[in-house]
Design a protein around this motif. Sequence first.
Motif, mmCIF file in Angstrom:
data_model
loop_
_atom_site.group_PDB
_atom_site.id
_atom_site.type_symbol
_atom_site.label_atom_id
_atom_site.label_comp_id
_atom_site.label_asym_id
_atom_site.label_seq_id
_atom_site.Cartn_x
_atom_site.Cartn_y
_atom_site.Cartn_z
ATOM 1 N N CYS A 76 -136.182 -19.432 -42.249
ATOM 2 C CA CYS A 76 -135.986 -19.370 -40.792
ATOM 3 C C CYS A 76 -134.873 -18.122 -40.753
ATOM 4 N N PHE B 145 -137.913 -23.933 -35.955
ATOM 5 C CA PHE B 145 -136.531 -24.042 -36.341
ATOM 6 C C PHE B 145 -135.910 -25.277 -35.941
ATOM 7 N N MET B 146 -136.036 -25.746 -34.928
ATOM 8 C CA MET B 146 -135.939 -27.193 -34.151
ATOM 9 C C MET B 146 -136.069 -28.029 -35.115
ATOM 10 N N ALA C 186 -134.237 -27.915 -38.397
ATOM 11 C CA ALA C 186 -132.848 -28.270 -38.273
ATOM 12 C C ALA C 186 -132.501 -29.708 -38.009
ATOM 13 N N THR D 193 -125.199 -28.668 -38.381
ATOM 14 C CA THR D 193 -126.671 -27.990 -38.271
ATOM 15 C C THR D 193 -127.068 -27.815 -36.778
ATOM 16 N N TYR E 35 -127.629 -24.478 -34.580
ATOM 17 C CA TYR E 35 -128.861 -24.103 -33.809
ATOM 18 C C TYR E 35 -128.508 -23.914 -32.374
#
Lengths: 493, 489
Positions: free
Chosen positions: A347, A377-378, A381, A425, A429
């Motif tokens: 990512c 990405f969520m 994460a 994290t 994010y």
Amino acid sequence: MTGMPLLSLAIWIPILGGLLVLATGSDRNAPLARSLALAVSVVGFAVTLPLYALFDTGSSAMQFVEYAPWIPRFNVNYHLGVDGISVLFVLLNSFITVMVVIAGWQVIQDKVAQYMAAFLIMSGLMNGIFSALDGVLFYVFFEASLIPLYLIIGIWGGPNRVYAAFKFFLYTLVGSLLMLVAILYLFMEAGGSFSILQWHQVPLGMTAQSLIFWAFLIAFAVKVPMWPVHTWLPDAHVEAPTGGSVVLAAIALKLGAYGFIRFSMPIVPDAAAAFAPMMIALSLIAVVYIGFVALVQTDMKKLIAYSSIAHMGFVTLGFFMFNALGVEGALVQMISHGFVSGAMFLCVGVLYDRMHSRNIADYGGVVKTMPKFAAFFMLFAMANAGLPGTSGFVGEFMVILAAVDFNFWIAAIAATTLILGAAYTLWMYKRVVFGKVANEHVAQLEDIGAREFAVLGFLALCVLAMGVWPYPFTEVMHASVNELLRHVAVSKL
Amino acid sequence: MNFVVPDFYPAAAEIFVAIMALVTMLATTFLKRIGRSLAYVLAQATLIGAAFITIYTMDGHVTLTFSNMFIADLMGDLLKLLIYFAVAIGLLYGRAYLADRNMDRPEYFLLALLMTLGMMVMVTSNHMLTLYMGLEMMSLSLYAMVAFDRESARSTEAAMKYFVLGALASGLLLYGMSMIYGATGSLEFSGIAQAIYHQAANKTVLLFGLVFIMAGLAFKLGVVPFHMWVPDVYQGAPTAVTLMIAAAPKLAAFAISMRLLVFGLFELAEQWQSMLMFLAVASIVLGNLAAIAQTNIKRMLAYSGIAHIGFMLLGLLSGVVDGDRHFALNAYSSAMFYAVSYVLMTLAAFGMVILLSRAGFEAENIEDFRGLNQRSPWFAAMMMIVMFSMAGIPFFIGFFAKFSVLQAVVAAGYIWLAIVAVLMSVIGAFYYLRVVKVMYFDEPIDSAPIHAPADVRVMLSANGLAVAVLGLLPQGLMSLCAYALIASL
């Protein structure tokens, strides 16, 4: 099908394929190198599938064993085999290699053939490490795998790549050469045998055990990496190209942990038990202290690198409590971390390819321009933070459960990772993905293409599958872990 | 006194090389026009012919001749074959280099043949005098070869230094020999061994003699603290000659160490082992540390060579532990394997230096390897193989050389020595890695394509690949070394 030397194929197809890519591909003919590398990596992954399909989960013995004399002069044998502990890593490694090849498809424009070949050869060497049952064979693969990674960091890395490559190589070499002395000592003690399985049975005095434990500890602690010998990892990660970071995080870090469980614990059980409090303390420091360090990072890759160290702290913690739940939890954590950290680095790579910056401060509002990417990405994460339903949760939960059983306060300290992990994290994010669009570069970002979508999609499937239904993974390792613990419980003195 | 005609048969190869050296001298004097190529062809033909004769006369038995001054055994035969090989490769790599500098005069090839003959005599000596004679023959030829570039002040200086220190070393060796002779009444190795065994020798004189012999050997091997000449000579000599000094003479030096120490003075093993231990540790430490500071690749390889010889000595010093000779064979064969591997790697390394040099340009600095990966990926890969092999990284032969020596050291119970050696190898890895870094991570300054004759390219590739292939399959060479020693001891 069982008649096929599957492990040899898993090792040598990528290595020979890598040499073929080197031989046929030149910079003028990059597409050929890419397609050939993809073909080799897919075939390499395909031959590892039967390892899982045909694996006898009821047995703790080595399976798919291959045995041939290699250097009779020193009784060194080409002895391969996997048990429930190692088989999953062979699959993981071969799978990640396919991902890495695809991920480097467009990004790498310089010396394509060499890039692809380095990754393929490394993949074969890593499979060798996980399946070697002979001390020298293991060592040879273990050391040889330094070469491709050194070149990957040094040739395709960032501005400070030379420093990082040297640091990585020399740090690891110190450890592994001391291990070589220990291996030679064990050879003498075992009456002239390099067989790891035989070493498990050799009686050893406490002094010898302690010294061997330390020699192995230095080798493997550097690889894991454990606090305080972790400093090479952030440098190496930051400077390495995306593919290098992925392999480093997903596979190379596992080698150290695998070493503990294959060498340290069964060969020197009494020393391992004696030093367990120290190992647990170091692991907790990694979890808590490195968690805080991760919190203050401004560079995304560095943040993920530190989070890897913290997660690997969980792995060593799980091992050295000597109970089945802890060890299995640690193994699950290793595999999960392979998927999650690999995905996280991919990512960051996606962003870096577009913006050429890894600074968190340069981003903001990415979700507005890259919604599909933001969703992936969520997920990753969240998995990194240990959200239930993702693979990240399973291993951490198992280890914490085991820790509660072992000592409440250790469990309490270890559980802070759930807070710290979420904090660093998700804060990262939030700063990167949400908020206002930070600058015009972010405003011009393009969402991920089909190729990137495929890579992240595959990894997302793995993360979710393992989070929802981890049974297929734990089932495989169960018998071997129980056997290991039974063996470790018996004193060698 | 009646004269007995000695058995010439075991010495056929030596006699052949001696005759061919004279033939070369005469032929090139009379055929001046084609003298240079003729000398080269004759030299190579001699080496090949000698190899055939050696293989043909090799029978696995120990044969003595020339009033027991000459010994023919399997260890000697194997080392001689390797010496022919190393010299032949050295001539092949060096020929174009010498031609570019107008140094490929017939005398060069003649000296190379005489040097080979000297080494052969060293390898097959069973007597202090033959050993000394061979040593001087080799050394004198090498002194002249180092000074072959007459116009270069640096190479003349190197030759002077080499000569003076070499003569001093020969003096020390000779003095030690005379003391041993005084103590034992014999110049023949087996006689010396017997005299010591029966305790007929004066121990004090014997030990004094041993110290001088060790000093002389250490000079010839180039180990600390007798190493001062090595870097200067390696750097000052024309690269083709450096290659000659760095490769085959190491095999000959190994052979005379074996003959003197093991065949002659084995009863004193515990004494010379402790001396070797000092020499080995000092060489490994100093060689590796000093190599880091070098910018000249020939000097770097010189220091790395010092460290490598130190490693080889580790094998020699692990033979006898507390009077137990159980491990001797294993230890000596690991040292021999190390010497052979080192020669193979060093040939390739200097071959690469020669390859990058061309008329009017000496590729002497590590910087000259910059960006080699872009100029020639193939040869960059060869050099990388050699560098990683020298650093002792698997799958290359250098790893197995280190492995077998360390195995012998650990078996002898010197764990601390093994730890010192491996820690120093890490330091050593740094400068080998730097060469790889320069080739792969840096951009080239010089983008000229690599020009070299086809034979050099092919042999150099074969040489590099041999380092890799023998690393994958080291068994053959390892057991060959072990077998040769079993048959000879």
